[in-house]
Design a protein around this motif. Structure first.
Motif, PDB file in Angstrom:
ATOM      1  N   MET A 124      83.208 -21.991  17.604  1.00  0.00           N
ATOM      2  CA  MET A 124      81.823 -22.483  18.393  1.00  0.00           C
ATOM      3  C   MET A 124      80.620 -22.328  17.331  1.00  0.00           C
ATOM      4  O   MET A 124      79.786 -21.407  17.638  1.00  0.00           O
ATOM      5  CB  MET A 124      81.550 -21.944  19.816  1.00  0.00           C
ATOM      6  CG  MET A 124      82.510 -22.452  20.839  1.00  0.00           C
ATOM      7  SD  MET A 124      81.843 -21.976  22.384  1.00  0.00           S
ATOM      8  CE  MET A 124      81.649 -20.283  22.394  1.00  0.00           C
ATOM      9  N   PRO A 125      80.635 -23.288  16.412  1.00  0.00           N
ATOM     10  CA  PRO A 125      79.370 -22.929  15.312  1.00  0.00           C
ATOM     11  C   PRO A 125      78.052 -23.313  15.981  1.00  0.00           C
ATOM     12  O   PRO A 125      77.038 -22.820  15.481  1.00  0.00           O
ATOM     13  CB  PRO A 125      80.114 -23.921  14.165  1.00  0.00           C
ATOM     14  CG  PRO A 125      80.928 -24.797  14.645  1.00  0.00           C
ATOM     15  CD  PRO A 125      81.623 -24.267  15.849  1.00  0.00           C
ATOM     16  N   ASP A 126      78.200 -24.280  16.891  1.00  0.00           N
ATOM     17  CA  ASP A 126      76.855 -24.765  17.377  1.00  0.00           C
ATOM     18  C   ASP A 126      76.104 -23.743  18.446  1.00  0.00           C
ATOM     19  O   ASP A 126      75.071 -23.582  18.196  1.00  0.00           O
ATOM     20  CB  ASP A 126      77.218 -25.949  18.394  1.00  0.00           C
ATOM     21  CG  ASP A 126      77.423 -27.249  17.637  1.00  0.00           C
ATOM     22  OD1 ASP A 126      77.339 -27.189  16.377  1.00  0.00           O
ATOM     23  OD2 ASP A 126      77.940 -28.254  18.303  1.00  0.00           O
ATOM     24  N   THR A 127      77.030 -23.390  19.001  1.00  0.00           N
ATOM     25  CA  THR A 127      76.357 -22.021  19.957  1.00  0.00           C
ATOM     26  C   THR A 127      75.741 -20.814  19.170  1.00  0.00           C
ATOM     27  O   THR A 127      74.582 -20.480  19.361  1.00  0.00           O
ATOM     28  CB  THR A 127      77.403 -21.314  20.851  1.00  0.00           C
ATOM     29  OG1 THR A 127      78.535 -22.201  21.021  1.00  0.00           O
ATOM     30  CG2 THR A 127      76.729 -21.074  22.336  1.00  0.00           C
ATOM     31  N   ALA A 128      76.623 -20.434  17.970  1.00  0.00           N
ATOM     32  CA  ALA A 128      76.361 -19.502  17.188  1.00  0.00           C
ATOM     33  C   ALA A 128      74.957 -19.794  16.372  1.00  0.00           C
ATOM     34  O   ALA A 128      74.174 -19.017  16.237  1.00  0.00           O
ATOM     35  CB  ALA A 128      77.240 -19.197  16.011  1.00  0.00           C
ATOM     36  N   MET A 129      74.870 -20.959  16.043  1.00  0.00           N
ATOM     37  CA  MET A 129      73.672 -21.600  15.336  1.00  0.00           C
ATOM     38  C   MET A 129      72.635 -21.705  16.299  1.00  0.00           C
ATOM     39  O   MET A 129      71.428 -21.085  15.907  1.00  0.00           O
ATOM     40  CB  MET A 129      73.856 -23.111  14.732  1.00  0.00           C
ATOM     41  CG  MET A 129      72.891 -23.602  13.945  1.00  0.00           C
ATOM     42  SD  MET A 129      72.932 -22.874  12.546  1.00  0.00           S
ATOM     43  CE  MET A 129      71.360 -23.207  11.896  1.00  0.00           C
ATOM     44  N   LEU A 130      72.738 -21.951  17.309  1.00  0.00           N
ATOM     45  CA  LEU A 130      71.754 -22.166  18.541  1.00  0.00           C
ATOM     46  C   LEU A 130      71.081 -20.529  18.841  1.00  0.00           C
ATOM     47  O   LEU A 130      69.959 -20.376  18.859  1.00  0.00           O
ATOM     48  CB  LEU A 130      72.121 -22.658  19.813  1.00  0.00           C
ATOM     49  CG  LEU A 130      71.224 -23.116  20.756  1.00  0.00           C
ATOM     50  CD1 LEU A 130      70.547 -24.542  19.996  1.00  0.00           C
ATOM     51  CD2 LEU A 130      71.805 -23.556  22.188  1.00  0.00           C
ATOM     52  N   LEU A 131      72.064 -19.527  18.787  1.00  0.00           N
ATOM     53  CA  LEU A 131      71.578 -18.242  19.016  1.00  0.00           C
ATOM     54  C   LEU A 131      70.806 -17.705  17.664  1.00  0.00           C
ATOM     55  O   LEU A 131      69.844 -17.141  18.121  1.00  0.00           O
ATOM     56  CB  LEU A 131      72.798 -17.515  19.315  1.00  0.00           C
ATOM     57  CG  LEU A 131      73.532 -17.561  20.654  1.00  0.00           C
ATOM     58  CD1 LEU A 131      74.790 -16.675  20.891  1.00  0.00           C
ATOM     59  CD2 LEU A 131      72.634 -17.539  21.678  1.00  0.00           C
ATOM     60  N   LYS A 132      71.217 -18.291  16.707  1.00  0.00           N
ATOM     61  CA  LYS A 132      70.603 -17.761  15.663  1.00  0.00           C
ATOM     62  C   LYS A 132      69.032 -18.387  15.305  1.00  0.00           C
ATOM     63  O   LYS A 132      68.209 -17.606  15.240  1.00  0.00           O
ATOM     64  CB  LYS A 132      71.447 -18.192  14.112  1.00  0.00           C
ATOM     65  CG  LYS A 132      71.160 -17.361  12.977  1.00  0.00           C
ATOM     66  CD  LYS A 132      72.191 -17.584  11.861  1.00  0.00           C
ATOM     67  CE  LYS A 132      72.238 -16.591  11.134  1.00  0.00           C
ATOM     68  NZ  LYS A 132      73.340 -16.686  10.198  1.00  0.00           N
ATOM     69  N   VAL A 133      68.966 -19.555  15.713  1.00  0.00           N
ATOM     70  CA  VAL A 133      67.648 -20.091  15.947  1.00  0.00           C
ATOM     71  C   VAL A 133      66.785 -19.482  16.975  1.00  0.00           C
ATOM     72  O   VAL A 133      65.714 -19.048  16.617  1.00  0.00           O
ATOM     73  CB  VAL A 133      67.832 -21.528  16.110  1.00  0.00           C
ATOM     74  CG1 VAL A 133      66.457 -22.331  16.546  1.00  0.00           C
ATOM     75  CG2 VAL A 133      68.677 -22.426  15.089  1.00  0.00           C
ATOM     76  N   LEU A 134      67.510 -19.262  18.181  1.00  0.00           N
ATOM     77  CA  LEU A 134      66.628 -18.519  19.047  1.00  0.00           C
ATOM     78  C   LEU A 134      66.273 -16.883  18.597  1.00  0.00           C
ATOM     79  O   LEU A 134      65.246 -16.744  18.800  1.00  0.00           O
ATOM     80  CB  LEU A 134      67.564 -18.206  20.256  1.00  0.00           C
ATOM     81  CG  LEU A 134      67.040 -17.565  21.402  1.00  0.00           C
ATOM     82  CD1 LEU A 134      65.729 -18.869  22.108  1.00  0.00           C
ATOM     83  CD2 LEU A 134      67.818 -17.509  22.756  1.00  0.00           C
TER      84      LEU A 134
END
Lengths: 152, 438
Positions: free
Chosen positions: A1-11
């Motif tokens: 799930m790269p999208d969730t990881a990316m989202l979390l990083k942005v957050l």
């Protein structure tokens, strides 16, 4: 799930910068508050200082001894010291008087008399002065054998 | 426009006063959020926060809310508490990041400290009576400082800890409040005598010896204790306090000159006599002669500030853990690395604002001794922050004391809140008079 990881990083990055800006905002808000409050207090304090700030200590007389002091008037505005020592403003050369006997000084718009731990005490209106007290115009001060009147 | 805004603020509702508390809470939540996200990313979310943190956190929040409500209701100053809690929460998130296992003890101490603050405000009338007994206060202070010499334990190179079963205390943290009381009471009683000149030595006017002797004795005994217990930071703090308060009370520069003369003499003597003083001083002059040995701590701290730059490496992404003792004395280096120049300057500004507010409370006090106490309190906090920040940034030789409210340490937190309590208690009278006058 790269999208969730990316989202979390942005957050996470947003939160990190958010913390910094939050801290900055806090400091800014508090300092504005403190300075406004200070300004208001300063404006409040200004008016009462306008009345005359000169007071007079008049020597009324004494029972015996040298006559040099009688009827002399000492004008002062901030502070006046009384005692036997030569460095006082009012020098009373008597053995009943301590080297630094008492001091009168201004606080705000009033004057305060303070006994500096003298051996033979200071009397205001014939009452023993303990520590310090506010003094009114017309009060008499007795130090040793000398009586003085405080006037403004 | 501005003026009317200010007048509106005088009688603000609790919503406004309480909203100041949201600021520290925001930092705390954002910081913990970042830590959780970071833990999640490396697959160890559960390890970041122990579940035991939660109840303590809730108790702290509840106490803060109650305190703020009381302060607002009884017309105390309500800016100081949010400022201090801001510093506390910056400290808490840094501790949670650097030493997660110390988060729970620190929160527990914060609960205790806020409770102490509440008790101090409640019993302020009785506590204020202590100001009438300056000599007893001075003697108690010397005794308290002397306790570790008899029953003390050595932790981290200084023999200044008392260990009571599960928790340990640093008496010097509480001694500093006692000496504050002593100086305030003594100096305000003898202010005029001390400012009278009696002996003249060239440009210097010396005060009568019998009035200055108790001051020098009690304060000299205090400093001597620290030299014996190897607690240089507290010695410097006590010395600075005495000089500042004497200057504030008398306005005579003679004392400052004499004190500077004395400290240079004392510094010279202790440089020659004590090994640990010499090491500190040499490290300060040139840390690069031994960057991996004696000067390791200072050198790593300098690296931290350099790495941080203006914006910092981001909370949780620096490597301040290279610095030994980073969670207590060197926490400012960690802030400097992760929050950058902006964050560390904001923290510094918080201390300055705290002192400024304290001084403006002091100027509103009518009694001399209360004025001295409030001014002394705010200067003490500022001085302590200055001594350790200057040490960490190599502006001054390093002397280990805690950064008030931010560093990990129970005694330091509790005594910091006691100082805050004094300032708050003294602010009540002034606010009341302000409203009755206006």
């Amino acid at each position: 799930m790269p999208d969730t990881a990316m989202l979390l990083k942005v957050l996470r990055v947003l939160l990190e910068y958010g913390m910094l800006f939050w801290l900055l905002m806090f400091v800014g808000k508090i300092s504005r508050w403190i300075f406004l409050d200070m300004k208001e207090k300063l404006q409040e304090q200004k008016p009462p200082e306008l009345q005359s700030d000169e007071a007079v200590l008049e020597v009324l007389g004494r029972d015996k001894g040298e006559e040099g002091l009688v009827k002399r008037r000492f004008a002062f505005s901030e502070q006046i010291t009384v005692g036997r020592g030569e460095d006082n403003d009012v020098v009373i050369p008597e053995s009943f008087v301590s080297h630094h006997h008492a001091v009168l000084f201004r606080r705000g718009s009033q004057y305060v008399i303070e006994d500096l731990g003298s051996r033979n005490h200071t009397y205001v209106n014939d009452q023993l002065l303990t520590g310090k007290a506010y003094i009114k115009p017309g009060d008499t001060i007795r130090i040793g054998l000398v009586t003085m009147r405080f006037e403004r | 426009m501005e003026r009317s805004a200010v007048q509106g603020e005088r009688s603000i509702g609790f919503a406004r006063a309480g909203s100041f508390l949201l600021m520290p809470l925001g930092i705390l939540l954002a910081g913990l959020g970042v830590l959780c996200l970071k833990g999640y990313a490396i697959g160890a979310a559960g390890k970041v926060l122990e579940p035991a943190v939660l109840p303590y956190l809730l108790v702290c929040l509840a106490e803060a809310l109650i305190l703020q409500f009381l302060l607002w209701r009884k017309k105390y100053d309500f800016i100081l508490l949010p400022l201090v809690l801001m510093l506390c929460s910056v400290g808490l998130v840094e501790i949670a990041r650097l030493k997660p296992e110390l988060m729970v003890p620190q929160l527990r101490w914060l609960c205790v400290a806020q409770a102490v603050l509440l008790i101090l405000l409640r019993f302020w009338k009785q506590i204020r009576e202590m100001l009438s007994y300056p000599y007893l206060l001075g003697l108690t202070c010397v005794v308290v400082l002397g306790l570790p010499m008899l029953f003390g334990t050595e932790i981290g190179g200084s023999r200044n800890w008392l260990v009571f079963g599960p928790f340990s205390l640093q008496p010097s943290e509480f001694g500093k409040i006692l000496i504050l009381f002593f100086l305030a009471a003594y100096l305000s009683d003898h202010r005029h005598v001390l400012s009278l000149p009696s002996m003249r030595l060239g440009p210097l006017c010396l005060p009568p010896m019998r009035f200055i002797a108790p001051l020098v004795c009690i304060w000299g005994a205090a400093v001597l204790m620290f030299v014996v217990e190897r607690d240089l930071g507290s010695a410097l703090l006590f010395f600075g306090m005495a000089v500042l308060m004497t200057y504030m009370a008398t306005g005579s520069k003679t004392y400052v000159f004499l004190a500077l003369l004395f400290i240079s003499l004392a510094a010279g003597v202790s440089y020659l006599a004590f090994g640990h003083v010499r090491v500190r001083f040499d490290i300060w002059l040139n840390p690069w002669q031994d960057p991996n040995g004696m000067a390791y701590q200072v050198v790593q701290s300098l690296f931290s500030f350099g790495t941080g730059g203006v914006w910092g490496t981001g909370f949780g992404f620096g490597r301040p853990d290279f610095i030994p003792e980073v969670h207590t004395d060197f926490i400012y280096a960690a802030i400097g690395e992760e929050w950058g120049l902006i964050g560390s300057l904001s923290v510094l500004l918080c201390y300055v604002l705290l002192a400024l507010r304290g001084i403006s409370i002091a100027l509103q006090c009518e009694e001399d001794r209360e004025l001295m106490l409030a001014a002394g309190c705010s200067m003490l906090l500022l001085l302590q922050a200055f001594v350790i920040i200057a040490g960490v940034t190599k502006f001054m030789p390093l002397t280990g004391i805690t950064l008030p409210f931010v560093s990990y340490g129970g005694s330091s937190l509790v005594s910091g809140f006691m100082e805050l309590g004094l300032l708050l208690a003294l602010s009540q009278g002034t606010q009341e008079r302000g409203t009755s006058r206006g």
